[in-house]
Design a protein around this motif. Structure first.
Motif, short mmCIF file in Angstrom:
data_model
loop_
_atom_site.label_atom_id
_atom_site.label_comp_id
_atom_site.label_asym_id
_atom_site.label_seq_id
_atom_site.Cartn_x
_atom_site.Cartn_y
_atom_site.Cartn_z
N VAL A 137 -3.78 0.99 3.78
CA VAL A 137 -4.30 0.32 2.59
C VAL A 137 -4.17 -1.18 2.80
O VAL A 137 -3.14 -1.67 3.29
N ALA A 138 -5.22 -1.93 2.48
CA ALA A 138 -5.26 -3.37 2.72
C ALA A 138 -4.01 -4.06 2.18
O ALA A 138 -3.62 -3.85 1.03
N GLY A 139 -3.37 -4.85 3.06
CA GLY A 139 -2.20 -5.62 2.67
C GLY A 139 -0.90 -4.84 2.66
O GLY A 139 0.14 -5.37 2.22
N THR A 140 -0.93 -3.59 3.14
CA THR A 140 0.27 -2.76 3.16
C THR A 140 0.40 -2.06 4.51
O THR A 140 -0.49 -2.13 5.36
N ASN A 141 1.51 -1.35 4.67
CA ASN A 141 1.70 -0.49 5.84
C ASN A 141 1.53 0.98 5.46
O ASN A 141 1.90 1.87 6.24
N VAL A 142 0.99 1.22 4.28
CA VAL A 142 0.84 2.58 3.77
C VAL A 142 -0.50 3.16 4.24
O VAL A 142 -1.55 2.54 4.01
N PRO A 143 -0.49 4.31 4.88
CA PRO A 143 -1.76 4.91 5.31
C PRO A 143 -2.67 5.22 4.12
O PRO A 143 -2.20 5.64 3.06
N SER A 144 -3.96 4.99 4.28
CA SER A 144 -4.93 5.36 3.25
C SER A 144 -5.10 6.88 3.25
O SER A 144 -4.58 7.58 4.13
N VAL A 145 -5.85 7.39 2.27
CA VAL A 145 -6.06 8.84 2.24
C VAL A 145 -6.87 9.30 3.45
O VAL A 145 -6.63 10.40 3.97
N HIS A 146 -7.82 8.48 3.90
CA HIS A 146 -8.51 8.83 5.14
C HIS A 146 -7.56 8.72 6.32
O HIS A 146 -7.63 9.50 7.27
N GLY A 147 -6.66 7.74 6.26
CA GLY A 147 -5.68 7.56 7.32
C GLY A 147 -4.73 8.74 7.44
O GLY A 147 -4.19 8.99 8.53
N LEU A 148 -4.54 9.45 6.35
CA LEU A 148 -3.70 10.65 6.36
C LEU A 148 -4.51 11.92 6.67
O LEU A 148 -3.93 12.97 6.92
#
Length: 225
Positions: A137-148
């Protein structure tokens, strides 16, 4: 011919086809052989490494599944499709696509996004339906739902992402999909509330981006764990 020999011959026939191939219609009794989920083989992972499975990807390889499935395009051609998703939604995706196939719901292309260099814009422009592509997610280190691997985009060219900025400018992704922002227009591959695709995803606990208020993402379905 023994039952075991029949099974082995069927398996050999099924996997002699490659993703993207058009095939003859298989008997209903053999459909399960065409809707399968497996761990990522070394061959599949080599296609993904450095593309959808980018350096620094925090999603474990063992959490992902490689799906093989059938889909029909607008002309009724039966096509071998492939997709990588999170293991938590693998059975959902196979069940949904099996129903879409049985009801001849048109899906033009289902290939790994790695065939497009893991570039979302290129994949969407080709109307390619896909799922896993690691990013945060932009500006974070959290994977997006597509990234997961928990979100899927279906027929994305004809069902674009759309948002109007406060200054009045429009964002359309893919960039060549402006003609399909008009949801009152009649065109093939259009996803609308109440159609089979939306109903199936909602029944399986997904959220549809076409229902969002601040923007519209008509191609997008996601499921939170």
């Amino acid at each position: 011919m023994t039952a075991l020999v029949s099974v082995l011959l069927l398996a050999a026939l099924t996997f002699s086809f490659n993703p993207g191939d058009t095939i003859p219609e298989p008997p209903c009794s053999e459909l399960e052989e065409y809707f399968v989920s497996d761990t990522l083989s070394d061959a599949v992972f080599s296609r993904m490494r450095g593309k959808s499975f980018k350096e620094g990807c925090t999603v474990p390889r063992e959490s992902l599944r490689y799906l093989r499935l059938l889909h029909k395009d607008k002309d009724g051609n039966i096509i071998i499709g492939e997709m990588v998703c999170h293991k938590a939604i693998a059975s959902d995706i196979l069940s949904i696509f099996r129903e879409l196939y049985l009801h001849s719901y048109p899906v033009e292309r289902v290939r790994l996004i790695d065939d497009y260099g893991a570039d979302d814009e290129s994949s969407m422009r080709a109307n390619n339906s896909s799922c896993f592509n690691f990013r945060t997610v932009a500006g974070t280190n959290v994977p997006s739902v597509h990234g997961l691997g928990l979100a899927i985009d279906v027929n994305p060219l004809y069902n674009p992402y759309w948002k109007r900025r406060p200054d009045g400018r429009e964002i359309v992704e893919p960039a060549n999909a402006s003609a399909y922002v008009d949801r009152n227009a009649d065109f093939i591959y259009k996803i609308v509330r109440g159609d089979l695709l939306v109903r199936l995803f909602l029944e399986h606990g997904f959220v549809w981006g076409g229902d969002w208020k601040s923007c519209k993402d008509w191609q997008h379905f996601e499921k939170k764990l």
